[in-house]
Design an enzyme around this catalytic site. Structure first.
Site, PDB file in Angstrom:
ATOM      1  N   PRO A 165       0.789  -1.229   0.000  1.00 19.89           N
ATOM      2  CA  PRO A 165       0.000   0.000   0.000  1.00 19.89           C
ATOM      3  C   PRO A 165       0.824   1.284   0.000  1.00 19.89           C
ATOM      4  O   PRO A 165       0.238   2.352  -0.129  1.00 19.89           O
ATOM      5  CB  PRO A 165      -0.817  -0.120   1.287  1.00 19.89           C
ATOM      6  CG  PRO A 165      -0.011  -0.987   2.190  1.00 19.89           C
ATOM      7  CD  PRO A 165       0.713  -1.954   1.296  1.00 19.89           C
ATOM      8  N   LYS A 211       6.621   2.447   2.102  1.00 17.98           N
ATOM      9  CA  LYS A 211       8.033   2.674   1.749  1.00 17.98           C
ATOM     10  C   LYS A 211       8.137   3.661   0.592  1.00 17.98           C
ATOM     11  O   LYS A 211       9.025   4.514   0.578  1.00 17.98           O
ATOM     12  CB  LYS A 211       8.700   1.341   1.422  1.00 17.98           C
ATOM     13  CG  LYS A 211       8.673   0.396   2.620  1.00 17.98           C
ATOM     14  CD  LYS A 211       9.153  -0.999   2.304  1.00 17.98           C
ATOM     15  CE  LYS A 211       8.865  -1.951   3.445  1.00 17.98           C
ATOM     16  NZ  LYS A 211       7.454  -2.385   3.556  1.00 17.98           N
ATOM     17  N   CYS A 257       9.306  -9.988   4.586  1.00 19.49           N
ATOM     18  CA  CYS A 257       8.912 -10.104   5.991  1.00 19.49           C
ATOM     19  C   CYS A 257       8.769 -11.591   6.327  1.00 19.49           C
ATOM     20  O   CYS A 257       7.786 -12.007   6.912  1.00 19.49           O
ATOM     21  CB  CYS A 257       7.644  -9.319   6.284  1.00 19.49           C
ATOM     22  SG  CYS A 257       6.225  -9.841   5.320  1.00 19.49           S
TER      23      CYS A 257
HETATM   24  N1  SAM Z   1       6.264  -2.191  -0.259  1.00 21.02           N
HETATM   25  C1  SAM Z   1       4.891  -2.238   0.188  1.00 21.02           C
HETATM   26  C2  SAM Z   1       4.693  -1.223   1.306  1.00 21.02           C
HETATM   27  O1  SAM Z   1       5.664  -0.734   1.856  1.00 21.02           O
HETATM   28  O2  SAM Z   1       3.546  -0.884   1.600  1.00 21.02           O
HETATM   29  C3  SAM Z   1       4.470  -3.635   0.574  1.00 21.02           C
HETATM   30  C4  SAM Z   1       4.652  -4.609  -0.561  1.00 21.02           C
HETATM   31  S1  SAM Z   1       4.037  -6.211  -0.255  1.00 21.02           S
HETATM   32  C5  SAM Z   1       5.205  -6.863   0.796  1.00 21.02           C
HETATM   33  C6  SAM Z   1       4.391  -7.042  -1.765  1.00 21.02           C
HETATM   34  C7  SAM Z   1       3.611  -6.543  -2.969  1.00 21.02           C
HETATM   35  O3  SAM Z   1       4.059  -7.306  -4.119  1.00 21.02           O
HETATM   36  C8  SAM Z   1       2.106  -6.758  -2.888  1.00 21.02           C
HETATM   37  O4  SAM Z   1       1.449  -5.523  -3.015  1.00 21.02           O
HETATM   38  C9  SAM Z   1       1.777  -7.659  -4.071  1.00 21.02           C
HETATM   39  O5  SAM Z   1       0.573  -7.332  -4.732  1.00 21.02           O
HETATM   40  C10 SAM Z   1       2.969  -7.460  -4.986  1.00 21.02           C
HETATM   41  N2  SAM Z   1       3.239  -8.620  -5.897  1.00 21.02           N
HETATM   42  C11 SAM Z   1       2.715  -9.865  -5.851  1.00 21.02           C
HETATM   43  N3  SAM Z   1       3.174 -10.616  -6.867  1.00 21.02           N
HETATM   44  C12 SAM Z   1       3.998  -9.837  -7.569  1.00 21.02           C
HETATM   45  C13 SAM Z   1       4.780 -10.031  -8.756  1.00 21.02           C
HETATM   46  N4  SAM Z   1       4.800 -11.194  -9.382  1.00 21.02           N
HETATM   47  N5  SAM Z   1       5.494  -8.993  -9.219  1.00 21.02           N
HETATM   48  C14 SAM Z   1       5.480  -7.794  -8.579  1.00 21.02           C
HETATM   49  N6  SAM Z   1       4.779  -7.561  -7.458  1.00 21.02           N
HETATM   50  C15 SAM Z   1       4.051  -8.557  -6.959  1.00 21.02           C
END
Ligand code: SAM
Length: 475
Positions: free
Chosen positions: A118, A121, A237
């Site tokens: 969301p 970062k 995480c």
């Molecule tokens: N960086 C974010 C923050 O600080 O709020 C949190 C990111 S969360 C750990 C990982 C994100 O990667 C999710 O929003 C998810 O939808 C996305 N994601 C899932 N599969 C993915 C893919 N194949 N390529 C890129 N992003 C992906």
């Protein structure tokens, strides 16, 4: 709590492979609640006033050691304070504050946040860039990209493009383009077990064996997007070695020429143990550090970094109505901004898309063929009525302003605990009292809490027409 058997088996094997990492208290940590945190905006607050602001918000001042603008929050204040709606703070789990601190974004850089929603970062990165350079915040999931947009708007950061793309599509359109890339990767989420019961269910469906290959694909795409001499910060995480040290080791074997930038001295963060597969990487362990489980590593690609040409936005084929629309936007800015702030907008390239006006500081063609959710700063909309062009400014523009940018007769400051601010955030009409002396009697004004702009209203007599958008209102 009951932990998945596969997870405890994996962790038992991990701790017996790495006897130099203390395991005592690890499983017990899942039965203690994770600590809450808030991060203050580096754009809207100064280092010397942050303690005071946090003390007023939370009643305590306890810094997160690995984040210069992060604090522990004794209670959950999430979005309950008007300062949240003004982008002064962002509720964030303390460990999640580490990657954006490590990437240390600077004005003028070109940075990609590959997995941004969301957006905690991405907002920090954009704040540190102070509107100079370019931040591309990407989120593959469309619904999540909407939440990212809202958080980025609230933060007031500028110089941002939001994409809703696959890493592979970005790599094919923008090879060798970025100075720095953050990959806060989708992961098996083991570090979230104690906070979120959904994380255990999702682990059972998308465990390490399913997600580790996806992480490698994201890293491969990032390698294409990154310049020679560029940097990658990779974080998860989860505790799983295959998604962390072993995953990055596999990436470095496949792409020779990367080295780890070591950060051994970050207070509160556990540096890689002697037995680690990746020296110079970092872990936050919930039984050793005051935060949820997290992994972070900072990589550098060999070579000399050359600055990116972002090009220039060149308005083409602008119709007379578009030119009038731009003039009506400039008129609005002249009406509410001080001369110093106005000078920042002078000679900046306004773009017209349909009936909307944007400020875009780069060549839009760069993003052709990619799905964009936001390009540049949305200034507002215009429409022609009879001989006149009427301009309606965007509330997100108001959030990018500092109080000092706004003419004193165009700024209404309401205290955070006042009835007036509550009414404003609910979208209700506000009666103007004595506190509004010096305010202009007609036209647009910016409403804020203390020194922090929140949105727009229109003055007319003894009442203010509330223009706070429906979708942003509190209920
Ligand atoms: N960086 C974010 C923050 O600080 O709020 C949190 C990111 S969360 C750990 C990982 C994100 O990667 C999710 O929003 C998810 O939808 C996305 N994601 C899932 N599969 C993915 C893919 N194949 N390529 C890129 N992003 C992906």
């Amino acid at each position: 709590m009951i932990l998945p058997g596969k997870f405890t088996e994996e962790m038992d094997a991990f701790f017996s492979r790495h006897k130099d990492i203390p395991s005592e208290g690890f499983y017990e940590s899942f039965d203690t609640p994770g600590r809450k945190g808030i991060r203050l905006s580096t754009l809207k607050t100064d280092p010397d006033t942050r303690d005071e602001i946090v003390s007023a918000l939370t009643g305590s001042v306890e810094r997160v050691p690995w984040c210069s603008c992060g604090y522990y929050a004794p209670t959950d204040i999430s979005n309950s304070n008007p300062y949240y709606h003004a982008g002064v703070y962002y509720p964030q789990e303390p460990s999640a504050m580490l990657p954006a601190e490590v990437i240390a974004a600077r004005p003028g850089e070109v940075i990609l946040d590959m997995c941004a929603a969301p957006g905690g970062k991405a907002c920090r990165i954009g704040e540190d860039m102070r509107g100079k350079g370019l931040l591309v915040a990407n989120e593959i999931n469309y619904d999540r990209s909407k939440a990212l947009l809202r958080n980025i708007e609230r933060s007031g950061i500028t110089g941002v493009v939001i994409l809703n793309e696959t890493p592979q599509n970005i790599a094919s359109r923008l090879p060798g383009f970025f100075d720095k890339i953050l990959i806060d990767a989708p992961c098996s989420g083991e570090g979230m077990f104690r906070r979120d019961p959904g994380a255990v269910r999702s682990y059972e469906e998308y465990g390490p064996s399913k997600i580790a290959p996806v992480q490698q694909e994201i890293l491969d795409a990032a390698d294409i997007c990154l310049k020679e001499g560029g940097e990658i910060v990779y974080s998860t995480c989860t505790f799983c070695e295959d998604e962390n040290e072993a995953g990055i080791r596999a990436f470095m074997d496949k792409h020779p020429g990367y080295e780890v930038i070591p950060h051994p001295e970050i207070e509160g963060v556990t540096s890689s143990a002697p037995s680690s597969l990746l020296q110079g990487s970092m872990r936050i362990w919930p039984h050793l550090n005051p935060g949820d489980g997290h992994f972070c590593v900072h990589l550098k690609k060999q070579g000399t970094r050359i600055s990116t040409d972002l090009g220039q936005f060149i308005p083409r084929g602008l119709k007379a109505s578009g030119r009038e629309g731009i003039e009506s936007a400039r008129e609005f800015l002249r009406d509410i901004l001080t001369d110093t702030a106005l000078a920042r907008f002078k000679d900046r390239p306004f773009a017209v898309h349909g009936q909307s006006i944007f400020l875009i500081d780069f060549d839009e063609k760069l993003f052709r063929g990619l799905k964009t959710v936001k390009t540049g700063l949305y200034v507002g909309d215009f429409r022609k009525t009879g001989y006149k062009t009427v301009f309606t400014p965007s509330n997100s523009l108001a959030l990018t302003l500092q109080r000092a940018d706004i003419r004193p007769d165009s700024y209404l400051s309401l205290p955070p605990d006042s009835d007036g601010i509550n009414r404003y955030l609910k979208g209700e009409t506000i009666m103007i009292g004595e506190d509004a002396s010096g305010l202009k009697s007609k036209g647009y004004i910016v409403v804020g809490t203390d020194d922090y702009p929140l949105g727009l209203a229109k003055a007319g007599g003894s009442m203010l027409k509330n223009l706070y958008p429906k979708a942003w209102r509190i209920v």
